[in-house]
Design a protein around this motif. Sequence first.
Motif, PDB file in Angstrom:
ATOM      1  N   ALA A  72      31.588  30.096  44.741  1.00  0.00           N
ATOM      2  CA  ALA A  72      31.784  28.785  45.350  1.00  0.00           C
ATOM      3  C   ALA A  72      31.965  27.689  44.316  1.00  0.00           C
ATOM      4  O   ALA A  72      31.455  27.771  43.196  1.00  0.00           O
ATOM      5  CB  ALA A  72      30.587  28.448  46.241  1.00  0.00           C
ATOM      6  N   GLY A 109      43.175  27.626  58.503  1.00  0.00           N
ATOM      7  CA  GLY A 109      43.451  29.053  58.634  1.00  0.00           C
ATOM      8  C   GLY A 109      44.525  29.380  59.652  1.00  0.00           C
ATOM      9  O   GLY A 109      44.664  30.520  60.061  1.00  0.00           O
ATOM     10  N   ALA A 136      34.333  32.012  48.686  1.00  0.00           N
ATOM     11  CA  ALA A 136      34.957  33.310  48.921  1.00  0.00           C
ATOM     12  C   ALA A 136      33.908  34.400  48.783  1.00  0.00           C
ATOM     13  O   ALA A 136      33.147  34.420  47.808  1.00  0.00           O
ATOM     14  CB  ALA A 136      36.089  33.554  47.914  1.00  0.00           C
ATOM     15  N   MET A 137      33.865  35.282  49.753  1.00  0.00           N
ATOM     16  CA  MET A 137      32.948  36.408  49.688  1.00  0.00           C
ATOM     17  C   MET A 137      33.391  37.363  48.582  1.00  0.00           C
ATOM     18  O   MET A 137      34.583  37.538  48.333  1.00  0.00           O
ATOM     19  CB  MET A 137      32.904  37.137  51.030  1.00  0.00           C
ATOM     20  CG  MET A 137      32.316  36.307  52.164  1.00  0.00           C
ATOM     21  SD  MET A 137      30.614  35.776  51.882  1.00  0.00           S
ATOM     22  CE  MET A 137      29.747  37.344  51.989  1.00  0.00           C
ATOM     23  N   ARG A 162      36.723  28.377  53.804  1.00  0.00           N
ATOM     24  CA  ARG A 162      36.868  29.772  53.393  1.00  0.00           C
ATOM     25  C   ARG A 162      38.075  29.865  52.464  1.00  0.00           C
ATOM     26  O   ARG A 162      39.110  29.234  52.705  1.00  0.00           O
ATOM     27  CB  ARG A 162      37.089  30.672  54.600  1.00  0.00           C
ATOM     28  CG  ARG A 162      37.260  32.140  54.249  1.00  0.00           C
ATOM     29  CD  ARG A 162      37.605  32.971  55.469  1.00  0.00           C
ATOM     30  NE  ARG A 162      36.682  32.743  56.561  1.00  0.00           N
ATOM     31  CZ  ARG A 162      35.628  33.518  56.827  1.00  0.00           C
ATOM     32  NH1 ARG A 162      35.379  34.564  56.068  1.00  0.00           N
ATOM     33  NH2 ARG A 162      34.849  33.246  57.839  1.00  0.00           N
ATOM     34  N   SER A 163      37.943  30.625  51.397  1.00  0.00           N
ATOM     35  CA  SER A 163      39.020  30.754  50.422  1.00  0.00           C
ATOM     36  C   SER A 163      39.057  32.187  49.906  1.00  0.00           C
ATOM     37  O   SER A 163      38.371  33.065  50.438  1.00  0.00           O
ATOM     38  CB  SER A 163      38.780  29.757  49.270  1.00  0.00           C
ATOM     39  OG  SER A 163      39.935  29.637  48.468  1.00  0.00           O
ATOM     40  N   THR A 164      39.861  32.414  48.884  1.00  0.00           N
ATOM     41  CA  THR A 164      39.898  33.711  48.209  1.00  0.00           C
ATOM     42  C   THR A 164      39.248  33.556  46.847  1.00  0.00           C
ATOM     43  O   THR A 164      39.158  32.442  46.315  1.00  0.00           O
ATOM     44  CB  THR A 164      41.346  34.203  48.015  1.00  0.00           C
ATOM     45  OG1 THR A 164      42.012  33.311  47.102  1.00  0.00           O
ATOM     46  CG2 THR A 164      42.099  34.273  49.342  1.00  0.00           C
ATOM     47  N   ALA A 171      28.794  35.478  47.194  1.00  0.00           N
ATOM     48  CA  ALA A 171      29.992  34.651  47.353  1.00  0.00           C
ATOM     49  C   ALA A 171      30.157  33.756  46.136  1.00  0.00           C
ATOM     50  O   ALA A 171      29.183  33.378  45.492  1.00  0.00           O
ATOM     51  CB  ALA A 171      29.889  33.802  48.611  1.00  0.00           C
TER      52      ALA A 171
END
Length: 150
Positions: A111, A45, A126-127, A70-72, A109
């Motif tokens: 995944a 990040g 990603a949330m 963490r991703s999009t 999320a």
Amino acid sequence: MITGLFETHLKVADLARSEQFYGELLGLQLAHRDEARLTTFYWLGGLGEAMLGLWQDVPENIQLQHFAFRSTVQNVLEAPTWLGERGRVGRNFLNDGTDQPMVFGWMPALALYFRDPDGHSLELIAMLDGPPQPELGVVSLEQWNKAQAR
């Protein structure tokens, strides 16, 4: 006192192989390499955001671990193709032989999972927008979207 998770560390059997995987294949930004201690650190990040440390050790000392990147949402949806282009196979939470990301309703999320060369379980997550719906359990994105439309 605690505002987030800053770093995590993994023991790996072959540091050069893991550097190729995390640095070249996944594209993580090199932070520091310490050849005397056989360790390599990567920024996640961006500079100062979070760090992954890799420590070479003998295979007998490696205990398989899990952590999530963490991703999009868009990147998680593209992950099966992205992983395939890198010779990796994604798997969903149910491990049912498909590589389609799944939604954890309690978060919510999206995944998808894959493994590194030592067998550590890695996750792209990603949330999602909207309130948690734990009663849905773990569902496909299509099922999640249908539930949101109601």
